[in-house]
Design a protein around this motif. Sequence first.
Motif, PDB file in Angstrom:
ATOM      1  N   ALA A   1       0.827  -1.213   0.000  1.00 21.39           N
ATOM      2  CA  ALA A   1       0.000   0.000   0.000  1.00 21.39           C
ATOM      3  C   ALA A   1       0.862   1.264   0.000  1.00 21.39           C
ATOM      4  CB  ALA A   1      -0.925   0.003   1.223  1.00 21.39           C
ATOM      5  N   TRP A   2       2.113   1.177   0.503  1.00 21.49           N
ATOM      6  CA  TRP A   2       3.001   2.329   0.447  1.00 21.49           C
ATOM      7  C   TRP A   2       3.195   2.778  -0.997  1.00 21.49           C
ATOM      8  CZ3 TRP A   2       7.812   1.317   4.073  1.00 21.49           C
ATOM      9  CH2 TRP A   2       7.358   1.036   5.369  1.00 21.49           C
ATOM     10  N   ALA A   3       3.531   1.818  -1.851  1.00 27.27           N
ATOM     11  CA  ALA A   3       3.791   2.138  -3.255  1.00 27.27           C
ATOM     12  C   ALA A   3       2.505   2.565  -3.978  1.00 27.27           C
ATOM     13  CB  ALA A   3       4.419   0.926  -3.953  1.00 27.27           C
ATOM     14  N   ALA A   4       1.409   1.866  -3.712  1.00 28.30           N
ATOM     15  CA  ALA A   4       0.156   2.183  -4.397  1.00 28.30           C
ATOM     16  C   ALA A   4      -0.342   3.578  -4.031  1.00 28.30           C
ATOM     17  CB  ALA A   4      -0.900   1.128  -4.056  1.00 28.30           C
ATOM     18  N   ALA A   5      -0.320   3.903  -2.756  1.00 29.71           N
ATOM     19  CA  ALA A   5      -0.787   5.230  -2.336  1.00 29.71           C
ATOM     20  C   ALA A   5       0.127   6.326  -2.881  1.00 29.71           C
ATOM     21  CB  ALA A   5      -0.842   5.296  -0.810  1.00 29.71           C
ATOM     22  N   TYR A   6       1.421   6.042  -2.938  1.00 33.02           N
ATOM     23  CA  TYR A   6       2.390   7.007  -3.476  1.00 33.02           C
ATOM     24  C   TYR A   6       2.092   7.305  -4.943  1.00 33.02           C
ATOM     25  CZ  TYR A   6       7.028   8.879  -4.726  1.00 33.02           C
ATOM     26  OH  TYR A   6       8.057   9.665  -5.173  1.00 33.02           O
ATOM     27  N   ILE A   7       1.673   6.282  -5.686  1.00 30.38           N
ATOM     28  CA  ILE A   7       1.375   6.447  -7.108  1.00 30.38           C
ATOM     29  C   ILE A   7       0.024   7.127  -7.331  1.00 30.38           C
ATOM     30  CG2 ILE A   7       0.785   5.137  -9.199  1.00 30.38           C
ATOM     31  CD1 ILE A   7       3.792   5.439  -8.610  1.00 30.38           C
ATOM     32  N   LEU A   8      -0.950   6.815  -6.490  1.00 31.00           N
ATOM     33  CA  LEU A   8      -2.316   7.315  -6.709  1.00 31.00           C
ATOM     34  C   LEU A   8      -2.577   8.684  -6.085  1.00 31.00           C
ATOM     35  CD1 LEU A   8      -4.307   3.991  -6.125  1.00 31.00           C
ATOM     36  CD2 LEU A   8      -3.770   5.091  -8.314  1.00 31.00           C
TER      37      LEU A   8
END
Length: 757
Positions: free
Chosen positions: A564-571
Amino acid sequence: MAGTNVGASVESGSAEELTAKTVQKRYEGLLMVRNKAIKGKGAWYWAHLEPLLVHNTETGHPKAVKLRCSLCDAVFSASNPSRTASEHLKRGTCPNFNSAAKPISSVSPSTVSASASASGAVVVVSSSPSPSLSPSLVHPNHRKRNTSPSGSYAPTRFGSGLLTHQPHLMLSGGKEDLGALAMLEDSVKKLKSPKASPGPTLTKTQIDSAVDYLADWVYESCGSVSFSSLEHPKFRAFLSQVGLPTVFPRELMGGRLDVRFEEVKVESEARIRDAMFFQIASDGWKWKGKSYYGESDERLVNLSVNLPNGTSLYRRALFVTASAPSKYAEEVFWETITGICGNLVQQCVGIVADKFKAKALKNLENQNHWMVNLSCQYQGFNSLIKDFAKELPLFRTVTENCLKLATFVNYRSQVRNSFHKFQLQEYGHTWLLRVPFRDFQDFNFGPVYTMLEDTLSSVRALQLVLMDDPFKMVSIEDQNAREIGDMIRDVGFWNDLEAVHTLVKLVKDMANEIESERPLVGQCLPLWDELRAKVKDWCSKFHIAEGAVEKLIERRFNKNYHPAWAAAYILDPLYLVRDTSGRYLPPFKYLTPEQEKDVDKLITRLVSRDEAHIALMELMKWRTEGLDPVYAQAVQMKERDPVTGKMRIANPQSSRLVWETYLTEFKSLGKVAVRLIFLHATSCGFKCNWSLWRWVCAHGHSRTALNKVQKLIFIAAHSKLERRDFSSDQDKDAELFSLANGEDDVLNDVLVDTSSV
């Protein structure tokens, strides 16, 4: 003989000149403090105390500093202005401090007798036939100044009081009769003026409102203000003085507490119902055990609810023991979720908790595909310090050397006395080097860090100890003393100590900022990148190989990492990067290939199977098209915080609102984005008063007591979260005392080693 006399004279002259310089410096320091105080930047009493320089009548050199009272011309030693003010002004010794003499009835009997005794005053009572008794305090100095040529007392106006020329009356009961005499005068006045109002008169509405505020203050203090303090005589006197009735502890602990609790609970539940989804935050699972801090074998676990609009609401508290298994934590989380939303469990989109048993979070996430369960980043950074302490040889070497040094200096009396002497000379006060328990490695690094700070702050005094005779005498016979001396002289020891201290402080400062700022999940990757950059600079500064330190950072990162760290950073539009064409695109180029795969996997897990391929197509569109520049700039707009001076996002809710109102074409991806973006990355929240917690632990079998305390905690936590106040009262008091340097610190800088003058 003549040569001897001349030498003695020269030494005497130089000593006198040194004393004169010291006295002059002290006098100038006092003048500086007084001038600041007169401008409103110091203690009140400097308006009445004036520094006075006393000269030697033979040489004309300054020999002492005195304080003169401008009200009565009395002269005092200047060694402790604060004490002089208390004894001379506050306690009534100065006859002119209060501009008007007061009747005894207006002063408490204990104060009158104490003041009269301290000042040498006598009580004079008029012998006129008037039924009103008018006793007044007469100071001996005023008796001498206001006598007629014949030696009898002349009538003198002193403020509004009239001092008669009658001899003072001896009371048969001695000083204790003063209280009775005051009570008699009060009775006479009440009989003469029965309609006199004893104090302010408030309406019933005003009284009820004031008592409500008082009750809320006690509740929201959650143990910092004890209920029994409401029975303190001075507090009751205060209530009477402002026209309020006596408030009894039982009144606040009874129905009023129940009503207030229900009000807060109803408001909290209404806010949760209004939100589409929420996140559970839980702290207290991170176990320290019976450690350096003397904690018991029970801990208070707090559970709160984070809402998409940025607010947090307290939910419940429970006590757990060190032996609580992971399964128990899992059950507590699930009971909390179902207690909030019943069968609509998909309303809870995740949990963030300090790392008690990661298995509990993982199990719940595997069983409920829509959930994102995270470990607290504050705990992750603190755990990194423990990793350094356990596995970096530099840390162990510095810790052992400082422990050896501190033990030697603290417990060898000759060396300790010499150390204190030079501390006093260099810093103006003395202290021991704080030493952790022998088993400190099993617990947090805090006590060791304190020892490192003490050692660094004493470097000059430790160096001077080596040149002092007591240390030289000890070194002749003691091999350990010679080793300690070599260590203090070794530049390498101090460089290594500074390196360890700097690295720990670097991580601690970032952890403290995480605790206060409470970053969202999208900020996790940038935080760890920032840490890596700072540690790399640290390695370069202290010439330390990067490999071992980087390895520990990566290991801790992987333990805490969540897709979720990477996903939230992208979104999150907050992190969009402007490319050469002017478009704002998601920062995929900053992800590793593994993290890119994590984004795809997480998004497909958080949506239904039917929507998975649609969500991935929308993700590709988001990657290539990004966000309109105007909206991106609006989301990323910053403003300066008036309190801290830092630049902050002007509207933190914009990232989520853009997905809900503007990016409506991303139907599947948008549902994932709005749920991910608001998730908190820390579980830090309300800090309970530990004295209250210990009391509950001691009386844990009383269901009534536990119920009352639970309600108190709920009310206090709700209030603190409403104000976004995440610090404890103890922390605030400590900060207040650390800032209260005042005039005494100014004096210390000026008056070191002059107390004998």
